[in-house]
Each structure stands twice: as C-alpha cells, then as structure tokens.
Design a protein around this motif. Structure first.
Motif: not given
Lengths: 513, 460
Positions: A232-234, A371-374, A460-462
C-alpha cells in the motif's frame, strides 16, 4: 439397512430351525425378524437425525466465521476502505454459494472419479447420494467460502473490485475444490481415508479440518496477490522503514476474533461429520462423541497458548501489551491446530500453539524485511501457521487416535510418538503440492489481472479511499455534517460525495463500534 | 403410563433440534438491531435499538399471555381459544420448545415494522403498536396458516381448495404482516423531515455505520438457518418411501435453498445497482441478500435448489423496483422494510405457488407418506389449487393487517401520540427522549492517540 455384522439382523432360515419343525415356525421366524428389522431401521433413522443435526449446526457455526472475518477485516483496515472490504466478505459468501453449488462441490466430492478431480453432482444433480446428504454440502460450502475470505485480507485496501470478483469465483469454484478433493475425498490421491487406491506412503496426509486445504490455500493465494500488487502507498517509506497503517477499530478486531473462535467449534469438531459412532475401544462411554469433545479442547488450548505466547513475546519485543497482535496470535494457534486437532493429545495442542505464535512473529519479521505488505497478515498467519500445523501433525499425531478417526490398525503416526516418518513425509508432500498448485493457478491469474490493469486501483483512488470513489460514500457518518448528502440546495439526480477527502474525520471513542 | 425409551430418544433429539433452532431465530433479533442501528442517523441510534429490545421483552409478555393461545389453541378456523398463559402446556401436541420457537418468530414481526417508522415515532406509540401486533394481529394470521385447525392451513383436515396455502416459515405470516403494518405506520406518519426536498426529489439519508449494517446482515443470515430449517419442528421423522431419507434430508435441503436464494439475490442486486447508480454498493447488497431470504422463506422446504436461485433472482428485482416506486410516490421507509419484507414476502408466496415440487410438499406436510397427492407448483404441473391459495393468502393478509393496524395507527395519529415534533426530530430522538447520544466524540485535541505520541510526551 443393518449390515451383515449387526446383531440385529435376522433371517427366517436362521431362526426357523431353532423353533422346531412346527407349522408356525416359519410364521414365528418371519414375525420376529420383521420386528428386529423395524427396530434396526429406527436406530438408523435416529442416527441420521442426530448426525445431520450435529453437522448442520456445525455448518451454521462455520458460517458464523464469515461474520467474524468480516469484522476482523473491517477493524483492521482504515475507515476509508471499510465498505469495500466488507462488501468483499459478503460477496465471498454469496458468489461462493453459487459457484460451489454449480461445480465446486462436484470437483471436490464428485465420486466415483479419479485421484485428481471429481466429476459428479454438478448443480447437485442426483443428490443426495448414499454417501452424502445436503448437510454435508452445506458444511463444505461454508469451508469453501472461508478460503476465499482469507485471500481478501492480503490484497485489502488496494484491489479493484472486478479483480476481486474474478479471483474469488475462481478460487472457490476451482482451485480450492481440487485441493479438497486430493485430501478429503474418498478418491483423493493423498487422502488418509482413500478407498479407491493405495494410500500415499501407506499413510495419506492428515489435514483433519484444513490447515493446508483451507488456510494454506487462502494464504498462498493472498501471498501472490499481495506480491504482484505491491505494498500500500505509504507502507514503506523512502528509507525502507515500515510505517504502521493502523486499522480503525480495535473493538471490531476483537469482536471478529471472538466470533471466529466461536465458529471454530464448528470448523474443527464438525469435521468428524458424524457424532453417533462407537469405536469399540475404551469403555462404552467412549465413542466419536468423546473425540469430538477432545477436538474442541485441543482447539481451545492451541489458540489460548498461542495468544498468551504472543502477549508476552510482543511485550518483550515492543514494550507494551497489544490486543490486536494477541488476536492474531490466537487465530494463528487455531489455524495451526486445525490440521491435527482430532489426532493429538491436549498437551500437544499447547505445544502447537506455542510454536505457532513464534512462527507468526517470525513470518511477520520476514515480511517486513522483504517489504511485503499484507494488511491482515493473512499470508503469514494462514500460510505460515497453516504449514506449521501440517508439520506439527506429522510429529505429534497419536496412533490410537489416527486409527479411530481414519480406520485401520497400526497406521503411521507422529514421529515423536513412535509412529515413524511416513506421516511426516506425507505432510511435507502436502505442503509442497499445495504451495505449488496454488502458485501455478493463482499466480498467473493475478499476474494476468495485473497486466490487464484490472488488479490494483489507481493512486488517487487509494489516497481518497475506495469507499468514496467506488462504493458510494464512507461507512461512517457520526454527525449530520458528515453526511454530505444533506447539503442545502437543489440536489443533482445522482448523489455522490462531493469532497475529495473525508470532511471532519470522526473521532472514534471507545463507545463507538 | 411410563414413557418408552424410543419415545424418549425421539423427543429428546427433536427438542434439541427445535431449541437450538429457536436460539438461532433469537439471534436474528441481535442482527436486526445492528442492521437498524447502522441504517439510521447517529442521533437516533439509542431509540431504534431500544425499540428492538422492547420488541423482544414486550412481545414475550403479550405472546405468553394470549398470543400463543390465539395462534395455536387449535379449536376453530379463525382464532385459538386455549393455552392462555401456557395453561395445559406441555400437551400431546406442543411442548415448551415449540412455544419458545414460536415466540422467537413473534418478536421478529414487530421488529420489521419498527424499521418503517424509525426516526420519527413517539416511544409510547411504539409500545402500543408492538404489543397489539405481537399479541393479536400476528397470532391470528399464524393461526390461519400454521395451526392444524386454521382455515388456510395445509395441515387442516380438509384444506382450502384441497391445498391450503404453503407458507413454510412465514414469508406471509411474518414478513408480509410486518411489512404491511409498517406501510400503514409510515404512510400515516409521513416522511422524515428533509427526506424529500421542495421539488419532491429524494434526498438520501445515509445511515451512520455501514459496519453495523453488514454485521447485522450476517447475523440475520446465520439466524435464518434456524428460521427456515427449524420450521420442520421435528428432525427425527423418516420418509417411508425411502431407505435413508427423512426430515433430516428436508432440513438440509432447506438450509441449501435458503443459502442459494440469498446469495443469488445479493449478486443480482450488486450488478443491478452497479448499472443503476454507478458504484458497488455494500448496503444495497445487504438488503438484497435479506430480500432473497425473505422470499425463499415461504417455499424453502418444497422447492429444488435450482428454483431457489430463480427465487432470489426475481426477489432482487422486486426490491429494486419497489424502491424506485417508493421514491416516486414519496414514501419514506428508513429500512426499506415495506418494500423488502412486504414486497419480497408477497413474491415469495407466489413463487411457492409456481415452483413447489409434489414430493417435497408431501414430505413437509404428510411426512413423506406414500400414496398421498397434493396440489403443487403451477409451473411444475401441479394445477391451480396451490397458486390460488397463495394469492388468497396475500390478499387476506394485506386486508387483515390493513383493517387492524391501519385504524390503530390512525387513532394514534389523531390522538397526537404517533409522530414526534419537528424540533425533536431535528435534534434527534436520543437527546430529546432517551437521555443522551449513543456516541460521545473526543473534543480535546491534546490527548495522544498513538503509543509513539505517548512516549514522546513522556520524553522517552
């Protein structure tokens, strides 16, 4: 309906000679036999009623886990994505119901067929069969929709809804049923209850309620989705440090965890399918009903041990007591014990939970490193603890219980219990084939969705949150000012929230859900 | 005379089955409370949840004292005349488990109506209508349809049109009754302030918490597994023409048809609303799922699983269509209860008249006895007897509930105890009538919300 070995069978030719060669002997024999047959039929009817009641109520409990998982998911994501993740959970159940009815159940349990895939009962044609009644279908449906739910956690907060519909139907209707065929069908090549061919390593792989079939499948599918999509962004800043993107409601996380715990009492003990069965071992107070109770106990102990272990380890590692981590630890313990819940002693269940907690913590550290995001830690929890659960069974399964549950004598059992290495080998094979099959099917699917630009939402949606951009508005409106549709003035025909960001982000107090 | 072992076993198993089904139906109260709470504005949350609690507690008293008697005192075709305050229960026909199961159904009905009149009804009016609906209006309908002496019941000695109307778990008896009562309450009260602007255009009034709506929907789904399959009442009944089937099969099949109808309705609503409003709407899907359940409730035990899919498909469009009609007619129902329970309930009754399968009808109402024939679904070749009875059921329910609840709501309106004042409505019912808000927001900005901030403040 009585079998040849039942003491209630009676044939006139058996009884007549005992009564002597009088004219009434035949009539007497027929009379007695008909009474015994009638009694036997009543017993059979009774056991059908009892067993179906047991299985149906277990199915309802497993269904309650959908609710628990919906709440867990909702609480674990940010408020701006709540509608999205809950809609995915509702649709898992609804779309899964249709696809599992049309062909999923057939692929899983359509016997007689081959070791790889089933081929009867599409659309429940020619059903019920002597092997299974509607209660069994409903129970298996409840499991199937659970698997798809797991994956939704890994790809939460950044996945397009269309991609979601596609992968969910494919997973519930095809990928998952095939796996359940291998390990749970009477035809399955790796099933410990296989009747139509040799057992794998003379043992079969024991995955009683699905650490592998359900949890690993869901977790590995989620792994690929999340890997291909990216974080995810951020979530990871420019220097590579991880930034916690906290969920918006701890209350929902706890509520969801407790509901999952509640439902697990259908998930694990219910996998016996019947309760009215005597084993002939032990006293006459001991039968399948005892094993069912024991399974509920092992389930409970594994979860509790994992939760407590997580509580203290996180206190050591991060310096405070974290309820959301404890909840995840609890669920990891349940995911792990699911494989061997029926064939291990209660003390062994505590070992299972203890290790599961560390497996989860370890997998989470690995995820951060790579850097795996779950967002729900689904791959780490369901994939990692699920795999550990399979290994655990290969180490701690007790021979007597394996024989009772799967039939036979002297079957291979846990390595540490003197059962040799064949069960453990089968468990390892199970881990490998599940990882391989799910990767080979869901990996390319996610990759194709990614290439078609159908997988991830726009930046933008995110940032705005999918509730605003794709689902008609935010989930929460605590004051009238939050409800943008109450703006004064002439309303346009379609009302969409006008602002680009949540106005007056509500402050959530402990009294708000 | 001592009870035989066989009777003990049978009765125990049947009682366990019915009691646990009753508990599941009771869980639907919780589900409906959450659904209601999430669907209204935050300033009215306490009010609607209190009405849900009151439904259960007030309904218990009225149903115990006389509701159950009116419903199941099997004497004349119109109304029951014994079992007041459970006198002579347990009897050979009914035990406590049956009462509890029927009680759980009765308290559900008033809940439905509360949705239509939410956010603008005085609490005293609420108590009055709830007591009357649960204690009298609903039990009479239940008597007609579910008592073995009821004039429209398929279990009567000589059923209406040779068939009786099949409403297995209550699309009509429960949902249509609740929906029509809600229709009158809402019509007589009028829409909420601000619901329709000066030009007559609808202003969406969003609920305050979508999570509660989803939670409530799932709890209702869970509870429906008691509502529909439990209506077999007994699970240990074998079908004499088979070797391994009995009510346990019918029960399982009912759980499957219920699931399929709700699932289909949910999916169709998802795509239907995506076409109509341009986004994927979780709340509409939840209502669609419930609409599917409401519709299948009538015929859940007597149709094939594929027919349940048809039921759900049509139910979704019925709901979408009625919602459009409601807006056009400026009818305001905060929970869409009239459209959902009334509309989908009526469709469910018709659906049964079209798709009921004879074997299943005989299983449900004659315990699968051989050589029995009954009218069944028109589209399955079963003639007009059943569908005509279903239509009669719709008509008499609408007529009876309108004739009783209509004048009641009108009387309350005339006495000025129905609707709250506009000031109270703008302020919210929680603060004006219930002692305060459900939610308290933090106003101080200085308190830390995250551990890192807390540690910073402590200087570490």
């Amino acid at each position: 309906m009585a079998s040849a070995t039942s003491p209630l069978t009676c044939s006139a030719s058996d009884l007549a000679p005992l009564l002597g060669a009088t004219a009434n002997a035949t009539a007497a024999a027929a009379f007695l036999c008909s009474r015994f047959t009638a009694i036997s039929d009543r017993f059979v009817d009774t056991s059908y009623a009892v067993d179906n009641t047991y299985l149906l109520f277990s199915a309802y409990l497993v269904f309650a886990m959908q609710l628990g998982f919906a709440m867990l998911c909702a609480g674990s994501v940010r408020a701006k994505n709540t509608m999205n993740i809950m809609l995915t959970n509702v649709l898992d159940a609804a779309a899964g119901g249709i696809s599992y009815y049309l062909f999923g159940y057939a692929f899983a349990f359509g016997s007689p067929s081959n070791g790889f895939i089933g081929k009867h009962f599409f659309g429940l044609k020619e059903f019920p069969s002597p092997l299974a009644d509607y209660s069994f279908f409903l129970y298996q449906w409840a499991f199937a929709i659970a698997a798809a739910g797991i994956t939704s956690g890994s790809i939460a907060e950044r996945t397009q809804f269309v991609a979601y519909l596609i992968y969910s139907s494919f997973l519930t209707g095809f990928v998952y049923p095939i796996v359940s065929h291998w390990f749970w069908s009477g035809d399955g090549w790796a099933s410990p209850a296989r009747t139509s061919g040799p057992l794998l390593f003379s043992s079969g792989a024991i995955d009683f309620a699905g650490s592998g079939v359900v949890h690993m499948v869901g977790g590995i599918a989620g792994l690929w989705g999340a890997l291909i999509e990216g974080p995810r962004i951020g979530r990871f800043d420019r220097s590579g440090r991880s930034v916690a993107l906290r969920g918006h409601s701890a209350s929902l996380v706890v509520l969801g965890s407790f509901l999952l715990w509640f439902g697990w009492y259908g998930f694990n003990p219910g996998s016996f399918l019947t309760i009215l069965k005597a084993y002939g071992t032990g006293g006459d107070y001991y039968g399948q009903w005892s094993a069912v109770g024991r399974t509920a106990v092992t389930t409970t102990l594994a979860g509790c041990t994992a939760a407590l272990t997580t509580l203290f380890s996180k206190r050591l590692l991060v310096g405070h007591w974290t309820v959301t981590d404890v909840c995840n630890g609890l669920l990891g313990g349940f995911a792990a014990i699911t494989s061997g819940c029926s064939v291990v002693e209660p003390w062994a269940a505590m070992v299972c939970g203890f290790v599961a907690a560390w497996v989860l913590i370890g997998c989470n550290k690995l995820a951060e490193r790579f850097k795996y995001d779950d967002p729900l830690e689904a791959a780490q929890l369901h994939g990692g603890c699920g795999a550990w659960g399979l290994l655990f069974t290969g180490l701690f399964a007790r021979g007597g219980y394996v024989d009772e549950v799967y039939g036979g004598h002297g079957r291979p059992h846990g390595l540490f219990m003197g059962g040799g290495g064949r069960l453990l080998a089968a468990q390892i094979v199970q881990i490998l084939v599940i990882a391989g099959w799910v990767t080979a099917t869901m990996g390319p699917l996610f990759y194709w969705l990614h290439k078609m630009k159908l997988l991830r939402i726009s930046g933008e949606d995110e940032m705005h949150g999918m509730d605003l951009t794709r689902h008609g508005g935010f989930a929460y409106a605590y004051t009238d000012e939050d409800d943008q549709s109450l703006r004064a003035g002439v309303m346009m025909r379609k009302v969409e929230p006008a602002s680009a960001s949540p106005i007056g982000q509500p402050q959530f107090s402990p009294s708000a859900v | 005379m001592e009870v035989s072992w066989e009777t003990s076993v049978t009765d125990s198993i049947n009682t366990i089955y019915l009691l646990f089904s009753a508990y599941l139906v009771f869980v639907m109260q919780l589900g409906f409370a959450m659904l209601c709470a999430g669907s209204v504005r935050a300033k009215n949350a306490m009010n609607i949840m209190l009405t849900n609690v009151v439904d259960a507690v007030v309904g218990s008293i009225s149903y115990y004292l006389f509701g159950f008697a009116f419903a199941f005192g099997d004497s004349n075709p119109f109304i029951g005349t014994y079992y007041f305050a459970l006198k002579d229960i347990p009897s050979s026909s009914y035990d406590y488990s049956y009462f509890l199961y029927q009680w759980a159904f009765a308290i559900a009905v008033a809940g439905i109506t509360s949705g239509s009149i939410a956010e603008r009804t005085q609490f005293s009016a609420y108590l009055i209508f709830s007591f009357f609906l649960t204690g009298f209006v609903y039990p009479i309908v239940a008597h007609w349809m579910w008592s073995s002496s009821g004039w429209l019941s398929p279990s009567a000695t000589s059923p209406f049109l040779g068939s009786g109307a099949i409403d297995f778990a209550g699309s009509g008896v429960v949902h249509l009754v609740g929906g029509v009562a809600g229709l009158w309450g809402s019509l007589i009260e009028g829409p909420r302030v601000g619901r329709f602007d000066a030009f007559g255009k609808a202003v969406p009034m969003r609920g305050h918490n979508a999570t509660l709506v989803v939670l409530g929907t799932f709890l209702l789904w869970f509870g429906w597994f008691g509502f529909n399959p439990g209506s077999f009442d007994k699970i240990l009944v074998s079908y004499p023409t088979t070797s391994d089937q009995g009510n346990w099969t019918g029960v399982g099949r009912t759980a499957v048809t219920t699931t399929l109808a709700g699932s289909t309705a949910g999916i169709v609503t998802l795509f239907g609303r995506r076409l109509l409003v341009g986004h994927w709407d979780a709340l509409d899907v939840c209502n669609g799922v419930i609409g599917g359940f409401v519709a299948i409730t009538s015929g859940c035990s007597v149709v094939e699983p594929w027919a349940a899919i048809v039921c759900g498909f049509v139910a979704a469009w019925v709901l979408i269509g009625l919602n459009i009609v409601a807006l056009r007619l400026q009818f305001d129902d905060p929970l869409e209860a009239t459209q959902l329970h009334g509309g989908c309930g009526a469709w469910g009754l018709i659906f049964t008249g079209l798709f009921a399968k004879e074997d299943f009808v005989v299983q449900a109402y004659d315990s699968g006895a051989s050589g029995v024939s009954r009218p069944y679904g028109l589209l399955m070749g079963g003639g007009w007897g059943l569908i005509a009875s279903q239509v009669v059921e719709v008509v008499v329910i609408v007529g009876w509930v309108s004739a009783t609840m209509g004048p009641l709501f009108y009387a309350l309106y005339k006495l000025k105890i129905l609707r709250i004042s506009m000031d109270e409505e703008m302020a919210g019912m929680d603060i004006s009538s219930h002692g305060g808000y459900a939610y308290t927001g933090h106003s101080d900005e200085n308190h830390p919300r995250f551990y890192a901030d807390y540690m910073q403040i402590r200087g570490q």
